[in-house]
Design a protein around this motif. Sequence first.
Motif, PDB file in Angstrom:
ATOM      1  N   GLU A  61     -16.758  -1.339   0.441  1.00 46.22           N
ATOM      2  CA  GLU A  61     -15.641  -1.051   1.342  1.00 46.22           C
ATOM      3  C   GLU A  61     -14.512  -0.331   0.581  1.00 46.22           C
ATOM      4  O   GLU A  61     -13.903   0.608   1.086  1.00 46.22           O
ATOM      5  CB  GLU A  61     -15.130  -2.392   1.881  1.00 46.22           C
ATOM      6  CG  GLU A  61     -14.649  -2.337   3.294  1.00 46.22           C
ATOM      7  CD  GLU A  61     -14.105  -3.693   3.711  1.00 46.22           C
ATOM      8  OE1 GLU A  61     -14.835  -4.695   3.620  1.00 46.22           O
ATOM      9  OE2 GLU A  61     -12.932  -3.736   4.125  1.00 46.22           O
TER      10      GLU A  61
ATOM     11  N   GLU B 237       0.813  -1.223   0.000  1.00 48.64           N
ATOM     12  CA  GLU B 237       0.000   0.000   0.000  1.00 48.64           C
ATOM     13  C   GLU B 237       0.845   1.271   0.000  1.00 48.64           C
ATOM     14  O   GLU B 237       1.580   1.557   0.943  1.00 48.64           O
ATOM     15  CB  GLU B 237      -0.929  -0.018   1.221  1.00 48.64           C
ATOM     16  CG  GLU B 237      -1.957   1.097   1.192  1.00 48.64           C
ATOM     17  CD  GLU B 237      -3.108   0.851   2.156  1.00 48.64           C
ATOM     18  OE1 GLU B 237      -3.171  -0.222   2.781  1.00 48.64           O
ATOM     19  OE2 GLU B 237      -3.930   1.766   2.299  1.00 48.64           O
TER      20      GLU B 237
ATOM     21  N   LEU C 174      -6.292   0.935  -1.660  1.00 44.03           N
ATOM     22  CA  LEU C 174      -6.111  -0.514  -1.611  1.00 44.03           C
ATOM     23  C   LEU C 174      -6.990  -1.006  -0.471  1.00 44.03           C
ATOM     24  O   LEU C 174      -6.672  -0.792   0.697  1.00 44.03           O
ATOM     25  CB  LEU C 174      -4.642  -0.868  -1.348  1.00 44.03           C
ATOM     26  CG  LEU C 174      -4.349  -2.361  -1.442  1.00 44.03           C
ATOM     27  CD1 LEU C 174      -4.067  -2.756  -2.881  1.00 44.03           C
ATOM     28  CD2 LEU C 174      -3.153  -2.749  -0.580  1.00 44.03           C
TER      29      LEU C 174
ATOM     30  N   PHE D 129       1.908   0.519  13.363  1.00 44.17           N
ATOM     31  CA  PHE D 129       1.047  -0.167  12.412  1.00 44.17           C
ATOM     32  C   PHE D 129       0.071   0.792  11.719  1.00 44.17           C
ATOM     33  O   PHE D 129      -0.711   1.479  12.369  1.00 44.17           O
ATOM     34  CB  PHE D 129       0.270  -1.304  13.088  1.00 44.17           C
ATOM     35  CG  PHE D 129      -0.501  -2.121  12.087  1.00 44.17           C
ATOM     36  CD1 PHE D 129       0.147  -3.053  11.303  1.00 44.17           C
ATOM     37  CD2 PHE D 129      -1.859  -1.915  11.894  1.00 44.17           C
ATOM     38  CE1 PHE D 129      -0.544  -3.781  10.347  1.00 44.17           C
ATOM     39  CE2 PHE D 129      -2.558  -2.641  10.939  1.00 44.17           C
ATOM     40  CZ  PHE D 129      -1.897  -3.573  10.159  1.00 44.17           C
TER      41      PHE D 129
ATOM     42  N   GLY E  24      -5.231  -5.853  10.302  1.00 46.86           N
ATOM     43  CA  GLY E  24      -6.502  -5.147  10.477  1.00 46.86           C
ATOM     44  C   GLY E  24      -7.466  -5.499   9.364  1.00 46.86           C
ATOM     45  O   GLY E  24      -7.066  -6.037   8.324  1.00 46.86           O
TER      46      GLY E  24
ATOM     47  N   GLY F 107     -11.321  -3.932   7.512  1.00 43.56           N
ATOM     48  CA  GLY F 107     -12.368  -2.905   7.498  1.00 43.56           C
ATOM     49  C   GLY F 107     -13.717  -3.499   7.878  1.00 43.56           C
ATOM     50  O   GLY F 107     -14.124  -4.516   7.324  1.00 43.56           O
TER      51      GLY F 107
ATOM     52  N   ARG G 146       1.351  -5.127   6.958  1.00 46.61           N
ATOM     53  CA  ARG G 146       2.054  -6.369   6.599  1.00 46.61           C
ATOM     54  C   ARG G 146       3.469  -6.379   7.169  1.00 46.61           C
ATOM     55  O   ARG G 146       4.446  -6.629   6.464  1.00 46.61           O
ATOM     56  CB  ARG G 146       2.093  -6.573   5.075  1.00 46.61           C
ATOM     57  CG  ARG G 146       0.774  -6.361   4.371  1.00 46.61           C
ATOM     58  CD  ARG G 146      -0.224  -7.462   4.655  1.00 46.61           C
ATOM     59  NE  ARG G 146      -1.586  -6.977   4.517  1.00 46.61           N
ATOM     60  CZ  ARG G 146      -2.273  -6.928   3.375  1.00 46.61           C
ATOM     61  NH1 ARG G 146      -1.727  -7.365   2.267  1.00 46.61           N
ATOM     62  NH2 ARG G 146      -3.501  -6.473   3.356  1.00 46.61           N
TER      63      ARG G 146
ATOM     64  N   GLY H 241     -10.534  -3.914   0.430  1.00 48.80           N
ATOM     65  CA  GLY H 241     -11.413  -4.967  -0.059  1.00 48.80           C
ATOM     66  C   GLY H 241     -10.543  -6.192  -0.284  1.00 48.80           C
ATOM     67  O   GLY H 241      -9.554  -6.120  -1.008  1.00 48.80           O
ATOM     68  N   THR H 242     -10.887  -7.276   0.388  1.00 56.72           N
ATOM     69  CA  THR H 242     -10.044  -8.478   0.347  1.00 56.72           C
ATOM     70  C   THR H 242     -10.894  -9.691  -0.002  1.00 56.72           C
ATOM     71  O   THR H 242     -11.981  -9.876   0.557  1.00 56.72           O
ATOM     72  CB  THR H 242      -9.379  -8.689   1.733  1.00 56.72           C
ATOM     73  OG1 THR H 242      -8.704  -7.482   2.089  1.00 56.72           O
ATOM     74  CG2 THR H 242      -8.393  -9.842   1.720  1.00 56.72           C
TER      75      THR H 242
HETATM   76  C1  LIG Z   1      -5.172  -3.397   7.521  1.00 57.12           C
HETATM   77  C2  LIG Z   1      -4.634  -4.216   6.611  1.00 57.12           C
HETATM   78  O1  LIG Z   1      -4.894  -4.133   5.280  1.00 57.12           O
HETATM   79  C3  LIG Z   1      -5.726  -3.112   4.756  1.00 57.12           C
HETATM   80  C4  LIG Z   1      -7.145  -3.490   4.808  1.00 57.12           C
HETATM   81  C5  LIG Z   1      -7.742  -4.149   3.763  1.00 57.12           C
HETATM   82  C6  LIG Z   1      -9.186  -4.609   3.867  1.00 57.12           C
HETATM   83  O2  LIG Z   1      -9.822  -4.369   4.911  1.00 57.12           O
HETATM   84  O3  LIG Z   1      -9.706  -5.223   2.922  1.00 57.12           O
HETATM   85  C7  LIG Z   1      -7.039  -4.377   2.565  1.00 57.12           C
HETATM   86  C8  LIG Z   1      -5.822  -3.848   2.378  1.00 57.12           C
HETATM   87  C9  LIG Z   1      -5.264  -2.876   3.341  1.00 57.12           C
HETATM   88  O4  LIG Z   1      -5.657  -1.594   3.017  1.00 57.12           O
HETATM   89  C10 LIG Z   1      -3.675  -5.284   6.994  1.00 57.12           C
HETATM   90  O5  LIG Z   1      -3.087  -5.891   6.112  1.00 57.12           O
HETATM   91  O6  LIG Z   1      -3.501  -5.519   8.197  1.00 57.12           O
END
Ligand SMILES: C=C(O[C@@H]1C=C(C(=O)O)C=C[C@H]1O)C(=O)O
Length: 340
Positions: free
Chosen positions: A191, A155, A170, A278, A311, A313, A297, A172-173
């Motif tokens: 998100e 990021e 960046l 962090f 973390g 979202g 990370r 959304g996972t």
């Molecule tokens: C907070 C983290 O990642 C963040 C949160 C994300 C999410 O909630 O989808 C994705 C990528 C990053 O912006 C992490 O890796 O700990």
Amino acid sequence: MMDLALFRLPDGRAWVGEGPFAEAAAPPGGTAFYVNDFTLSDARPWKIPARLTPVKSREDLWAALAQNEALNDAAAPKVRWQKPATEWFKMAFRRIRKDVLAHKLRKLVPVLTEEGELQSGDPRVLLCRVLEAPDGLWGYARVQGNQGFLGATPELLMQIEGSTLRTMALAGTAKPNREESFAADVKEIEEHELVAGFIEEALKEFGQVSRGAREVSHPAGLTHFRTDISVQLQNSADINDLIARLHPTPAVGCLPRDESGREKLAEYRRQLKTPAFFGAPFGLKVDDAFHCVVSIRGLAWNEATMFLPSGCGIVGGSAFDHEWRELRLKRESVAKLFGV
Ligand SMILES: C=C(O[C@@H]1C=C(C(=O)O)C=C[C@H]1O)C(=O)O
């Protein structure tokens, strides 16, 4: 005492700065690292190294370090991780989701930190892994005596070259084995769009903003949405102002980012004992460019205690089990990359 900062670009170029570091409130004319905590509490975040060395390989890195003899014989760290307890995080999750459903918040990113005990070896050996992280990731590290943090993040907070500032949303996972349906996942798109919209809005006051398409990106074994955003800076904007305007984006912070949102975010970070590094900005001003990333990370240590935070979202559509698994996947990707 070791006193160093390390920064690596996605193309592999890297620099190690050695202390003692001079500190400044404003960016100096020459090279300097930008190191702050999540709340930007350091009024002198520009750290000017006594010596800066470009490094390409782990041999270069060892040669650049004053204490390289002590590290040459050091073994990679072995850590006994404790399984994180669900209670506190579950409570935070429920309260955040309730606030979102009551329209008091739109999104907040709580952080769970796995703790471990160093059994043997030296965490500073992981500086090599930062240098050798896969292409496409930015590496960062700061070591001061018996504490430090390091990581390899996908990021970018900002990169300024000439009058162009580049950044990204960046967020959304994808769930594992669901990568195919990810591109159409309404909750993950929502998100992500909250983050992209925030960044676009925040940058408007600095000049003409261009926003790319939402893309599916695969950094370090995970799948995220990514939108590239850039702005042509009208005036020579102050870097500290730009950082304060963008950080924390709702990818690691909260929305709305008003006083009440920020207080809640700080409260959850305190309760969940989130390490101060962090999600914070970490950067390097070098060769007429400024590169600054979001410190995710990564891992941190204080003497023999190791910390591995991640973390996620939370929005109205979030489900605890999914988020809990996402946190684990993020930690696992860090543990794998660093071999801990
Ligand atoms: C907070 C983290 O990642 C963040 C949160 C994300 C999410 O909630 O989808 C994705 C990528 C990053 O912006 C992490 O890796 O700990």
